[in-house]
Scaffold this active site. Structure first.
Site, PDB file in Angstrom:
ATOM      1  N   LYS A  53       0.928  -1.099  -0.193  1.00 18.49           N
ATOM      2  CA  LYS A  53      -0.093  -0.150  -0.131  1.00 18.49           C
ATOM      3  C   LYS A  53       0.876   1.392   0.072  1.00 18.49           C
ATOM      4  O   LYS A  53       0.679   2.187  -0.821  1.00 18.49           O
ATOM      5  CB  LYS A  53      -0.898  -0.081   1.182  1.00 18.49           C
ATOM      6  CG  LYS A  53      -2.025  -0.964   1.106  1.00 18.49           C
ATOM      7  CD  LYS A  53      -2.934  -1.343   2.143  1.00 18.49           C
ATOM      8  CE  LYS A  53      -3.750  -2.228   2.063  1.00 18.49           C
ATOM      9  NZ  LYS A  53      -4.696  -2.966   3.030  1.00 18.49           N
ATOM     10  N   GLN A  97      -5.250  -1.684   9.446  1.00 18.05           N
ATOM     11  CA  GLN A  97      -4.842  -3.005   8.612  1.00 18.05           C
ATOM     12  C   GLN A  97      -5.580  -4.224   9.655  1.00 18.05           C
ATOM     13  O   GLN A  97      -5.227  -4.188  10.773  1.00 18.05           O
ATOM     14  CB  GLN A  97      -3.307  -3.406   8.392  1.00 18.05           C
ATOM     15  CG  GLN A  97      -3.144  -4.582   7.682  1.00 18.05           C
ATOM     16  CD  GLN A  97      -3.579  -4.601   6.293  1.00 18.05           C
ATOM     17  OE1 GLN A  97      -3.506  -3.722   5.544  1.00 18.05           O
ATOM     18  NE2 GLN A  97      -4.181  -5.745   5.666  1.00 18.05           N
ATOM     19  N   ASP A 120     -11.057   2.839   3.692  1.00 13.59           N
ATOM     20  CA  ASP A 120     -11.316   1.219   3.150  1.00 13.59           C
ATOM     21  C   ASP A 120     -12.955   1.256   3.254  1.00 13.59           C
ATOM     22  O   ASP A 120     -13.352   0.456   2.822  1.00 13.59           O
ATOM     23  CB  ASP A 120     -11.079   0.618   4.835  1.00 13.59           C
ATOM     24  CG  ASP A 120      -9.900  -0.219   4.495  1.00 13.59           C
ATOM     25  OD1 ASP A 120      -9.779  -0.771   3.310  1.00 13.59           O
ATOM     26  OD2 ASP A 120      -9.530  -0.846   5.551  1.00 13.59           O
TER      27      ASP A 120
END
Ligand code: NDP
Length: 284
Positions: A53, A97, A120
């Protein structure tokens, strides 16, 4: 034989567009989007995702920070860290995460992230927004599937779409997105009766269950579009999808391979969400 949907190529095109727009915004506004990723503990798979990422964020011209926290951190300490990022005007996108250690409640963490920075797209407010058709930050993997369908000019309106799997990160949101694009959507799961019969009526099949080679060619209607979200590792260390590519590709008109199909789109959409969040926050 089907047309192969090349997610690696589409993701690259998308990243190039994001890079161009980021450079223009930097020129105009004097700043670039910042994506901050929080990782708790030392799960090797999570560490590898976080590295990718950051690498792609830097490549498109973003600023990107990684905050590494020990496995032993308390939920309260993690929430305090997120609140700090929420209040920091230089941070545009926050990603925690997953999975988190079991002593930390994931839903509480997701709910603590400021909605406008939730790149997200997992915050309940975004999820609700998606289901009533608002312009939200959409979860990256299903948003990537929609990009693939658009890139290949695959018609969704009036089509029968069958989604296999009802997770919050793939199955449910892709169903909402396909519905928004006027498909007639059926969601199936582990308790669905006679799933092969339901699947074989689909014009568009999205398979996201985490079971290697589950969907075989006999469950695919001639000419259907098959999207394989699954990422499974075999004993030999090979990556395989939830679709039996060999038999399904004999029936499908379009099909995604694994690897190289949906997978590469997820990070590209994360970057797209970060850019969108940045523009909104900066009134650009
Ligand atoms: P989850 O484990 O959260 O959900 C799996 C879903 O599949 C559940 O709804 C479950 O049903 C359903 N299911 C399981 N077995 C069957 C079966 N035999 N028949 C029908 N339905 C079944 O999975 P995720 O959505 O998180 O992930 C699915 C796959 O996609 C995994 O391989 C994952 O690695 C991959 N993935 C890939 C991403 C990418 O970037 N390409 C991103 C996210 C996931 P029930 O609800 O009834 O239990």
């Amino acid at each position: 034989m089907s047309n192969i949907i090349d997610g690696k190529h589409v993701a690259k095109v998308l990243r190039e567009n994001i890079k161009t727009e980021t450079a223009e915004l930097l020129e105009k506004a004097g700043k670039a989007p910042n994506l901050t990723v929080v990782i708790v503990g030392e799960n090797p798979a999570s560490q590898s995702y976080v590295r990718s990422k950051k690498k792609f964020a830097i490549e498109v011209g973003f600023e990107s920070d990684t905050i590494e926290l020990p496995e032993s951190i308390t939920e309260a300490q993690l929430l305090a860290q997120i609140e700090k990022l929420n209040a920091d005007p230089n941070v545009n996108g926050i990603l925690v995460q997953l999975p988190l250690p079991t002593h930390i409640n994931e839903q509480t963490v997701i709910r603590t992230i400021a909605v406008e920075k939730d790149v997200d797209g997992f915050h309940p407010e975004q999820v609700g927004g998606l289901s009533i058709g608002l312009d939200t930050l959409e979860p990256c993997t299903p948003a990537g599937i929609i990009e693939l369908l658009k890139y290949y000019n695959i018609e969704t309106s009036g089509k029968n779409a069958v989604v296999i799997g009802r997770s919050n990160i793939v199955g449910k949101p892709i169903a909402s997105m396909l519905l928004k694009l006027n498909a007639t959507v059926t969601i199936t799961h582990s308790r669905t009766a006679n799933l092969p019969a339901v699947a074989s009526g689909a014009d568009i099949l999205v398979v996201a269950i985490g079971k290697p080679h589950f969907l075989t060619g006999d469950m695919v209607k001639d000419g259907a579009v098959v999207i394989d979200v699954g990422i499974n590792r075999t004993k030999e260390g090979k990556l395989v999808g939830d679709v039996d590519f060999e038999s399904a590709s004999k029936k499908a008109s379009y099909i995604t391979p694994v690897p190289g199909g949906v997978g590469p789109m997820t990070i590209a959409m994360l970057l797209a969400n970060t850019l969108k969040a940045f523009k909104k926050q900066s009134n650009l």
